[in-house]
Design an enzyme around this catalytic site. Structure first.
Site, mmCIF file in Angstrom:
data_model
loop_
_atom_site.group_PDB
_atom_site.id
_atom_site.type_symbol
_atom_site.label_atom_id
_atom_site.label_comp_id
_atom_site.label_asym_id
_atom_site.label_seq_id
_atom_site.Cartn_x
_atom_site.Cartn_y
_atom_site.Cartn_z
ATOM 1 N N ASP A 47 0.833 -1.203 0.000
ATOM 2 C CA ASP A 47 0.000 0.000 0.000
ATOM 3 C C ASP A 47 0.865 1.250 0.000
ATOM 4 O O ASP A 47 1.778 1.376 0.820
ATOM 5 C CB ASP A 47 -0.908 0.011 1.229
ATOM 6 C CG ASP A 47 -1.985 -1.045 1.127
ATOM 7 O OD1 ASP A 47 -2.695 -1.052 0.108
ATOM 8 O OD2 ASP A 47 -2.108 -1.874 2.058
ATOM 9 N N ASP A 169 -6.865 -5.121 -4.535
ATOM 10 C CA ASP A 169 -7.404 -4.638 -3.263
ATOM 11 C C ASP A 169 -8.497 -3.562 -3.363
ATOM 12 O O ASP A 169 -9.276 -3.415 -2.425
ATOM 13 C CB ASP A 169 -6.259 -4.136 -2.366
ATOM 14 C CG ASP A 169 -6.654 -4.025 -0.897
ATOM 15 O OD1 ASP A 169 -7.633 -4.690 -0.505
ATOM 16 O OD2 ASP A 169 -5.993 -3.288 -0.142
ATOM 17 N N HIS A 419 -5.495 3.410 -3.202
ATOM 18 C CA HIS A 419 -6.808 2.999 -2.681
ATOM 19 C C HIS A 419 -6.974 3.149 -1.164
ATOM 20 O O HIS A 419 -8.004 2.735 -0.636
ATOM 21 C CB HIS A 419 -7.154 1.579 -3.144
ATOM 22 C CG HIS A 419 -6.141 0.551 -2.754
ATOM 23 N ND1 HIS A 419 -5.099 0.197 -3.582
ATOM 24 C CD2 HIS A 419 -5.997 -0.193 -1.641
ATOM 25 C CE1 HIS A 419 -4.369 -0.733 -2.987
ATOM 26 N NE2 HIS A 419 -4.889 -0.981 -1.801
HETATM 27 ZN ZN LIG Z 1 -4.239 -2.264 -0.338
#
Ligand SMILES: [Zn+2]
Ligand SMILES: *[C@@H]1O[C@H](CO)[C@@H](O)[C@H](O)[C@H]1NC(C)=O
Ligand SMILES: *[C@@H]1O[C@H](CO)[C@@H](O)[C@H](O)[C@H]1NC(C)=O
Length: 991
Positions: A47, A169, A419
């Site tokens: 991430d 994701d 995201h």
């Molecule tokens: Zn993620």
């Protein structure tokens, strides 16, 4: 000696050729037909900020928050790959790889290039981040993909070009995203998250893999994208997680040991394979072996997978039909393609996403509304920065104001698309970091813009950027008796813009670019605004005037305070509520009893719509017996369907002058709204201010603006996908399965990036937004948008914080925004909402300056107006991108912003002459590329897929030679070009 040298040269050349051909299909493992071939995909999900900032994740800092360090992951994986030619790995997020790459030695870089050439380290997706699909705007999706892919292309060449999109994701999937991926040249998309009922259904019917038709307007297969749902989200199957973060048993394969488990592991694996085969159509299966920030010690994973592969394949001698090997998503996709089957087709999208009953991920459509606006505004600013950089060239990057360029903001915007960024689902400290990154990007662009303006306008001035005008803060305009206002219009057509600046005088003279006086008005700063800005500004008045700005151009206005006294008209404090306000185009009626809006009329079209608008809030659920799920950063779960009124009756006052009519509605101490009609404005503007949302009662609140009409809508409403194509929604309905609805409100929320509308046979009511929000139509004739939310509990999806947003003063964040209302016939409605939406995300940029500027460039007369175009573009040709790609190369995107059939005037093909488009620069050596600009259009070879319906193969789409003087755009088409740019030396004499 000479002979030896020659030999080396030949070997070198041959080696290069060999490497050049290596990556791609031919590097894929063998997979015999009679076996079930299991593709193990070693991968990590990184991430770009979530619980930690992107840099903390990269370095592995703050491991007490979450143990994660991307640099160690790449170090560890690369050394494993270099040790064993069978091993493979995919890498996804260019923002991280870019950080890592810059710190490697030349020797290691060479090794890594080889791994890429051999197809063993494969880049997948490859955007700067894995962008969100619900809260993102197409302009920024395209930019962030282009940024990441450009890095991969310049670092690794053709073998670094990802073939597969990998959105494992993101919390739901948009149709426009599929269309964009297809146009970027991807062969397929894999993702992990879809509605639990949808997934169950698809597993049962073997519809986990399909062809997603991303557009009704682009001719198939231009926007068709093969799409696969991964079997376990993006995790390994249960029992097979061998990372240091996992607790599954390693394979203990020495039969002499007490804990020997190899046979049990193999049996278990074969049963997983058997299960999975029942949900997929071919004799190929994909298994994602990895998860969040895994592979920091890659040896753990690889050692156990090595054993698994050996043990499982050994069973083949006993008749087992299962064949397992290291693979990549693109190898898996190759085999699916070769299977030459017919695939189901999908045309709707994957919103909203629910991972269980009562668990709809529809809160993040709105979460962190201030950041969502800053992100959208930053895209606006980036496009201005890009354009001025391209129009001015190197003189913009290095000039009298110092050095600055667009890359800082471009990277910050790339990060913001992640995201967990624009979604509002990161921790508060990480959200703060995203804001800081954007702010620094603005800073660099402000220097660049100052250099560019000075160059284009021919004077050196003290440029001032006032970025808090939405709360009437600008110390410069407040203090100065005389000053200049410079407006830059990034659109290819001229615009009329209402300038509004905080001032301390009561009467002003405004002169236009030819010295002509411009009508202006001064109005008092509202109490609402004063309460928000606090001590940031003291201005008592705002100066309003209307500015005309040429296409891709600049207009300069001179402002001077007059000393005349006594002419200032104070707003009428009304004893009664106003009945109505109106300009030439619209009338808004108010209820004399409540002060709320009671109706809208489009005077030009003769359409009236009785309509009530007010602000309400949902009580956030804290969980109940039916489900423990609470409302949080991701999930929206109201306690009940009924809303709470902020108030039933507002206090109002009216401001009225020759340029604007405004009704100020005070709902409560934390909620207000201005209903506004500027002169000549073809829409009604609602400026809402919400917050600090009170939570003293221990109740989380989710605030909405709701419009209730009598339109017969039969459960239907319409929302946009990423600011582009429109999707029809139907309450309590999904296109591809029988929905069992568990949340009558949250389960009907959809992402609204730019507009939502309802219509009946004769009337369409549209609301345009200034940022992404969640929206719905919960009863017929009603439209609602969630504008702000403040919650006291964490919704158990990992962020580990309630969405509390204390704001700068610790009392709760105040958010201000605008909704633009349009009323029209369904036949004509698209014309206004399309044009207005483009104008909203590419608004003019205001820059102020002092009046003591002096000519700067020698022989360069100063000027007050400029247009970068020879002639305005027609309304249905939008200059989406105009940016420097290299010092003498520009990237240009032309877009047709209309869908087919939606506008009798504009849903027609349009032709643009690129060669004569610009006025002060000239272009040559045009190359048309894919949407992401990393492949020439006429070299694109996408896989073709059979569907039930006959779809033309790619060969049917002719690659005609590009004529830059005759570029035709069809509805919804975006065409992307690279060209060499030439700067005329006498820029300033051209007008
Ligand atoms: Zn993620
Ligand atoms: C709503 O709140 C009431 C009162 O606390 C509670 O009884 C009920 O279960 C809640 N419902 C939901 C869905 O949270
Ligand atoms: C422009 O291109 C179209 C096809 O794209 C062609 O039909 C037309 O004749 C061209 N016009 C000119 C002036 O070359």
């Amino acid at each position: 000696m000479e002979g030896a040298l020659l030999l080396i040269v030949i070997l070198g050349a041959a080696g290069t050729m060999h490497l050049g051909e290596a990556c791609g299909e031919q590097t894929c493992p063998a997979a015999p037909d009679g076996l079930v071939n299991v593709h193990l995909i070693p991968h990590t999900h990184n991430d770009v900020g979530w619980l930690k900032t992107v840099d903390q994740y990269y370095y592995g800092a703050q491991n007490y928050i979450q143990h994660a360090g991307v640099q160690y992951i790449l170090d560890s994986v690369i050394s494993q790959l270099l040790l064993d030619a069978k091993k493979r790995f995919i890498y996804v997020e260019s923002a991280f790889f870019w950080r890592w790459w810059s710190q490697q030695s030349e020797g290691l870089k060479k090794d890594v290039r080889n791994l890429v050439q051999e197809g063993r380290l494969e880049f997948i997706n490859g955007g700067w981040t894995m962008n969100d699909e619900a809260a993102t705007h197409y302009s920024s999706i395209i930019d962030q993909m282009t940024l990441g892919l450009k890095f991969l292309q310049s670092t690794f060449g053709e073998c670094g070009r990802p073939r597969v999109a990998w959105h494992i994701d993101p919390f739901g999937h948009s149709r426009e995203q599929a269309s964009l991926f297809a146009q970027m040249g991807y062969d397929g998309l894999f993702f992990g998250r879809l509605d639990y009922q949808d997934k169950e259904n698809r597993e049962k019917n073997k519809q986990m893999e399909m062809v997603w038709r991303g557009s009704d307007d682009l001719n198939p297969p231009v926007a068709d994208l093969f799409t696969g749902v991964l079997p376990n989200g993006y995790n390994p199957p249960n029992g097979f997680c061998w990372d240091q973060f996992c607790s599954d048993s390693p394979i203990m394969d020495n039969p002499l040991m007490e804990d020997y488990n190899a046979d049990a592991v193999v049996t278990n694996f074969l049963s997983v394979v058997d299960q999975q085969s029942q949900h997929y159509r071919t004799n190929h299966l994909i298994m994602t072996m990895g998860s969040d920030f895994q592979y920091e010690n890659a040896n753990l994973w690889y050692k156990n997978m090595d054993k698994l592969i050996t043990l499982v394949n050994a069973k083949q001698t006993n008749g087992s039909k299962v064949n397992v090997f290291y693979s990549t998503p693109s190898c898996y996709l190759n085999f699916l393609n070769r299977a030459n089957m017919s695939w189901p087709i999908k045309t709707d999208d994957f919103f909203p996403y629910a991972d269980g009953a009562h668990m709809f991920w529809t809160g993040y459509f709105t979460s962190r509304p201030a950041f969502k606006r800053y992100e959208r505004l930053s895209n606006n600013f980036l496009q201005v920065c890009n354009q001025l950089e391209a129009l001015t060239g190197m003189a913009a990057r290095n000039g009298p104001y110092g050095t600055g360029d667009s890359s800082v903001l471009r990277r910050a915007m790339g990060v913001a698309q992640h995201h967990d960024a624009v979604t509002g689902t990161a921790k508060q400290a990480v959200a703060d970091d995203y804001n800081v990154r954007l702010y620094k990007g603005w800073d660099s662009c402000q220097t660049l813009i100052s250099n560019a303006l000075s160059n284009l306008m021919g004077t050196k001035e003290n440029f001032v950027f006032c970025t808090l005008l939405n709360i009437s803060v600008c110390p410069f305009s407040e203090a100065a008796k005389t000053f200049n206002v410079i407006l830059y219009n990034p659109l290819g057509r001229s615009v009329t813009w209402n300038v509004r600046l905080p001032v301390s005088g009561r009467k002003y003279l405004v002169l236009g670019s030819s010295g002509e006086p411009i009508r202006n008005e001064v109005v008092p700063v509202s109490e609402f605004t004063k309460a928000v800005r606090r001590d940031k500004g003291q201005a008592e008045q705002e100066l309003i005037f209307q500015a005309e700005i040429p296409p891709l151009g600049i207009s300069k206005f001179a402002i001077g305070a007059l000393t005349t006294q006594g002419l200032f008209v104070k707003p009428k404090k009304l004893l009664q509520h106003p009945n109505s306000i109106q300009n030439q185009y619209y009338q808004v009626d108010f209820d004399p009893g409540t002060g709320l809006i009671a109706g809208i009329r489009n005077l030009e079209k003769g359409i009236s719509l009785p309509l009530t608008q007010s602000l309400y809030w949902y009580k956030a659920s804290a969980g109940n017996a039916g489900s423990a799920q609470v409302s949080g950063a991701y999930i929206f779960r109201p306690n009940q369907t009924e809303v709470e009124h902020v108030t039933q009756k507002v206090q109002t006052y009216l401001v009225e002058n020759s340029l604007v009519q405004e009704v100020y509605q005070n709902f409560s101490s934390w909620c207000s709204q201005v209903v506004r009609l500027y002169k000549d404005q073809r829409y009604v503007e609602l400026e809402w201010t919400v917050g600090p949302i009170p939570i003293g009662d221990g109740q989380g609140k989710e605030v909405i603006s709701r419009f209730d009409t009598k339109l017969q809508t039969d459960g239907g409403f319409y929302t946009d996908a990423n600011g582009r194509q429109i999707l029809q929604r139907r309450r309590n309905h999904r296109e591809t399965w029988e929905l069992e609805q568990t949340e009558p409100v949250a389960g009907n929320y959809y992402p609204v990036n730019s507009r939502i509308y309802i219509k009946d046979k004769d009337t369409q009511f549209t609301v345009l937004t200034d940022r992404s929000q969640g929206g719905s139509s919960i009863t017929d004739g009603s439209v609602e948008l969630m504008v702000h939310r403040r919650l006291l509990l964490d919704d158990s999806r990992g962020v580990g914080e309630p969405l509390f947003e204390p704001g700068q003063y610790g009392e709760g964040l105040v958010v201000r925004g605008r909704h633009l209302l349009l009323l029209d016939s369904p036949r004509d409605a698209a014309e206004q909402h399309r044009l207005l939406a483009v104008q909203e995300y590419m608004s003019p940029q205001i820059i102020l300056s002092s009046t003591d500027g002096a000519p700067y460039y020698k022989g360069n007369p100063s000027r007050t107006q400029f247009s970068g175009l020879q002639a305005a573009l027609p309304p249905n040709a939008h200059l989406l991108t105009f940016a420097l790609r290299e010092p003498n190369k520009v990237l240009i995107r032309l877009e047709h912003p209309f869908q087919g059939q939606e506008s009798s005037n504009y849903s027609q093909p349009i032709t643009v002459n690129l060669q004569t488009l610009f006025s002060t620069v000239s272009l040559s050596d045009f190359i048309e590329t894919t949407l992401s600009a990393n492949e020439e259009k006429n070299k694109v070879k996408r896989m073709s897929w059979r569907t039930g319906k006959s779809s033309p193969s790619l060969a049917d789409i002719a690659h005609s030679a590009l004529d830059p003087s005759n570029v035709t755009l069809n509805p919804m088409e975006i065409r992307t070009f690279l060209a060499t740019i030439h700067y005329k030396s006498q820029v300033w004499e051209s007008r």
